[in-house]
Motif scaffolding. Structure first.
Motif, short mmCIF file in Angstrom:
data_model
loop_
_atom_site.label_atom_id
_atom_site.label_comp_id
_atom_site.label_asym_id
_atom_site.label_seq_id
_atom_site.Cartn_x
_atom_site.Cartn_y
_atom_site.Cartn_z
N PHE A 116 6.24 -12.85 -11.45
CA PHE A 116 7.45 -12.08 -11.74
C PHE A 116 7.82 -11.10 -10.63
O PHE A 116 8.99 -10.88 -10.36
CB PHE A 116 7.31 -11.32 -13.06
N PHE A 117 6.82 -10.49 -10.01
CA PHE A 117 7.10 -9.43 -9.05
C PHE A 117 6.81 -9.82 -7.60
O PHE A 117 6.86 -8.98 -6.71
CB PHE A 117 6.29 -8.18 -9.41
N LYS A 118 6.45 -11.07 -7.36
CA LYS A 118 6.17 -11.54 -6.00
C LYS A 118 5.11 -10.66 -5.32
O LYS A 118 5.27 -10.24 -4.17
CB LYS A 118 7.44 -11.57 -5.16
N ALA A 119 4.01 -10.39 -6.05
CA ALA A 119 2.91 -9.60 -5.51
C ALA A 119 1.59 -10.26 -5.92
O ALA A 119 1.53 -10.97 -6.91
CB ALA A 119 2.96 -8.17 -6.05
N ASP A 120 0.55 -10.01 -5.13
CA ASP A 120 -0.75 -10.61 -5.43
C ASP A 120 -1.41 -9.98 -6.65
O ASP A 120 -2.15 -10.63 -7.37
CB ASP A 120 -1.70 -10.47 -4.23
N SER A 121 -1.18 -8.70 -6.86
CA SER A 121 -1.78 -8.00 -8.01
C SER A 121 -0.84 -6.89 -8.45
O SER A 121 0.17 -6.61 -7.82
CB SER A 121 -3.14 -7.42 -7.63
N LEU A 122 -1.23 -6.25 -9.53
CA LEU A 122 -0.43 -5.13 -10.01
C LEU A 122 -0.44 -3.97 -9.03
O LEU A 122 0.49 -3.18 -8.97
CB LEU A 122 -0.96 -4.65 -11.37
N ASP A 123 -1.52 -3.86 -8.26
CA ASP A 123 -1.59 -2.77 -7.28
C ASP A 123 -0.49 -2.89 -6.23
O ASP A 123 -0.03 -1.88 -5.70
CB ASP A 123 -2.97 -2.76 -6.59
N GLY A 124 -0.06 -4.11 -5.93
CA GLY A 124 0.98 -4.30 -4.93
C GLY A 124 2.37 -4.51 -5.52
O GLY A 124 3.32 -4.74 -4.79
N ALA A 125 2.48 -4.43 -6.84
CA ALA A 125 3.77 -4.66 -7.49
C ALA A 125 4.45 -3.33 -7.79
O ALA A 125 3.80 -2.32 -8.02
CB ALA A 125 3.56 -5.44 -8.78
N MET A 126 5.73 -3.35 -7.82
CA MET A 126 6.58 -2.22 -8.20
C MET A 126 6.23 -0.94 -7.43
O MET A 126 6.02 0.11 -8.01
CB MET A 126 6.48 -1.95 -9.72
N ILE A 127 6.20 -1.05 -6.13
CA ILE A 127 5.95 0.12 -5.28
C ILE A 127 7.29 0.68 -4.86
O ILE A 127 8.16 -0.03 -4.36
CB ILE A 127 5.11 -0.25 -4.05
N VAL A 128 7.46 1.98 -5.10
CA VAL A 128 8.70 2.66 -4.76
C VAL A 128 8.41 3.61 -3.61
O VAL A 128 7.55 4.49 -3.72
CB VAL A 128 9.26 3.44 -5.97
N GLY A 129 9.12 3.43 -2.50
CA GLY A 129 8.94 4.29 -1.34
C GLY A 129 9.64 5.62 -1.53
O GLY A 129 10.73 5.70 -2.10
N LEU A 130 9.01 6.67 -1.06
CA LEU A 130 9.59 8.01 -1.13
C LEU A 130 10.18 8.39 0.23
O LEU A 130 9.71 7.91 1.27
CB LEU A 130 8.51 9.02 -1.53
N PRO A 131 11.18 9.24 0.23
CA PRO A 131 11.82 9.61 1.50
C PRO A 131 10.87 10.25 2.51
O PRO A 131 11.02 10.09 3.71
CB PRO A 131 12.90 10.61 1.10
N GLY A 132 9.85 10.96 2.06
CA GLY A 132 8.93 11.62 2.97
C GLY A 132 7.87 10.70 3.54
O GLY A 132 7.03 11.12 4.31
#
Length: 129
Positions: free
Chosen positions: A46-62
């Motif tokens: 569903f998220f095109k990631a190998d694991s949950l650790d690499g899924a749904m990562i949101v980058g912060l401006p800093g």
């Protein structure tokens, strides 16, 4: 001093706790394998990631990032452990502790007091007659 320490170590609670820690560590390995081999591949679809650790990562401006997938993975891991502990250990132990309908249970304090009251009333009635 050593005698007291020996008595402490040989108490049932300490031995039970040691067994629980060892079983818990082994059980954690099983749960981790379930997450790695079953849940992570499904999430990967569903998220095109190998694991949950690499899924749904949101980058912060800093420059940092928030890993929502890792948080969800930890929650799923906890839920699996909690469910197995409840259904494999807690529920069977609660059933073993409850007296069956065929076995007379230990009377409660209120039942004993009611029985004593009734006996005293019966004695008082027979002595008055």
């Amino acid at each position: 001093m050593f005698k007291g320490f020996k008595e402490f170590l040989l108490r049932g609670n300490v031995i039970d706790l040691a067994v629980a820690v060892v079983i818990g560590a082994a059980f954690n390995t099983v749960v981790q394998k379930v997450v790695d081999t079953l849940i992570n591949p499904i999430i990967g679809m569903f998220f095109k990631a190998d694991s949950l650790d690499g899924a749904m990562i949101v980058g912060l401006p800093g420059g940092g990032e928030i890993a929502f997938g890792a948080l969800i993975g930890a929650i799923i891991n906890f839920a699996i452990v909690a469910a197995v502990v409840y259904f494999v250990f807690v529920m069977p132990m609660n059933r073993l502790r409850k007296p069956t309908a065929e076995e007379p249970g230990v009377p409660t304090e209120q039942e004993l007091l009611t029985e004593i009251r009734d006996l005293l009333q019966a004695q008082a009635t027979t002595t008055k007659q």
